[in-house]
Structures are given as C-alpha cells and as structure tokens.
Design an enzyme around this catalytic site. Structure first.
Site: not given
Ligand code: IMP
Ligand code: MG
Length: 196
Positions: A111-112, A115, A164, A177
């Site tokens: 995963e990227d 969060d 962000f 991206r």
């Molecule tokens: P989570 O479910 O909140 O852990 O977030 C996962 C997804 O939210 C990631 O795969 C990203 O697509 C998006 N995301 C969360 N934080 C960021 C950020 O700082 N920049 C861009 N996308 C984010």
């Molecule tokens: Mg993502």
C-alpha cells in the site's frame, strides 16, 4: 542532473496548491532496496505474491518487485471509501477483486500509505478468510497521528507527520501521482490541509 532538478522542483498545478518535497526520489529508492532485502530475509525460500491496492500502491509495488530476488508474482485489488469523510465513516467497499486465489500463498499487501488504517483493516480481514500461508503488509508511508483502526504494517518505508502527502502514487483528486518523490500538499495562504 535531471534527477536533482526533479526533486527541487516546486509544483503548482491548481490555484494556490503547493507541493513541498518531503522525501526525495533517491531516499525512496534506497529505502525500497532495504525493504526488499528485509522481506526476502524473512521469507528466503518462498515465492512472494505481492498484492497492491490500486492506484496509489502501484509505484511502490513496481519498485519493490524489481528489488526482490527469487520468485515474485503480483495481483491488484481496488477499494473505495464511502462518503466524503473516510475519517469518520470508515466504510470501505471492494471495487475490483484479485484475479487469482491467495490460498496457501505468501502474500505481501503493498500500500502507498497507512493513515486511519480503515482500508488495511478491511483488506486484512478479507484476505485472512482466504487462508494465505502468510499475510504481511508493506507500506511506503505511515502516518500514525490519524490512526483509528488497530492495524500495523510489517514493513514501513517512512513514518511521516500529519501532512497530506502526494506523489509516488499518492494523489489529490487524481493529480500528482506521477511525481517521482513524495511531497506535502498545502492549499492556499492559510496552509489548509486538503481532505482525502
Ligand atoms: P486509510 O484507510 O485512512 O488508512 O487510508 C488509506 C488510503 O487513503 C490510502 O491508500 C490513500 O489512498 C488515502 N490517503 C490517506 N492519506 C493520504 C495522504 O496523505 N495523501 C493521499 N492519499 C492519502
Ligand atoms: Mg490508496
């Protein structure tokens, strides 16, 4: 040199949007080489099945795969979050499933960013039911400040502050991206933090 110029470049695509370099291309590449070695050390003889989350995880997946020795295969999954604010709703929906079964395989979810953790929590539950031999998580970025779900990654590229992030797969409204580095996006003069 082209590379040095790229990491210093200030990008401005929308009105008042600014991107500041957080992690240079060279640091990302060095870290991914180290992560690939660590993963291979943990599973020296196993074929590794990399499962990446579209679209953000793809840049990380391709660089990680290039640095892994031994047998490697990969597959893709896509999810989307319900509502505007994933922070509070936390609902994740599968929009594209894997092509092949993961039963009995050594799976690394790539995963990227980790969060709130809602996305990975959903995916890990889904994959666990499919009986992989091993299930591990590799994330390029970890933003622990916003964590809601009790999820941790086994392999983390960089831990970042609550900003962000864009670039190297990460987007803001599908833009940025393609940046070869990770930057922090700010909107306007008040440095407003964009919503996901
Ligand atoms: P989570 O479910 O909140 O852990 O977030 C996962 C997804 O939210 C990631 O795969 C990203 O697509 C998006 N995301 C969360 N934080 C960021 C950020 O700082 N920049 C861009 N996308 C984010
Ligand atoms: Mg993502």
């Amino acid at each position: 040199m082209a590379r040095a110029k790229a990491t210093k470049r200030k990008v401005r695509q929308g009105p008042k949007e600014r991107v500041r370099v957080l992690i240079t291309r060279a640091r990302i590449q060095r870290r991914i080489q180290a992560l690939a070695k660590e993963i291979r050390r943990d599973f020296p003889h196993e074929p590794l099945h990399l499962v990446s989350v579209l679209k953000g995880g793809v840049f990380f997946l391709t660089d990680l795969a290039r640095n892994l020795t031994g047998k490697v295969s990969f597959d893709f999954i896509a999810v989307s979050s319900y509502g505007q604010d994933t922070h509070s709703s936390g609902q994740v929906r599968l929009t594209r499933d894997l092509d092949s079964s993961i039963e009995g395989r050594t799976v690394i979810v790539v995963e990227d960013i980790l969060d709130t953790g809602m996305t990975l929590q959903y995916l890990l539950r889904l994959f666990q039911h499919r009986n992989p031999k091993h299930l591990r998580v590799a994330v390029l970025l970890d933003k622990p400040a916003r964590r809601i779900a009790a999820v941790r990654a086994d392999y983390v590229g960089f831990t970042i502050p609550n900003e962000f992030a864009v670039g190297y797969g990460l987007d803001y409204s599908e833009r940025y991206r393609n940046l070869p580095y990770v930057g922090a996006l700010t909107l306007g003069a008040k440095k407003k933090r964009p919503e996901k």
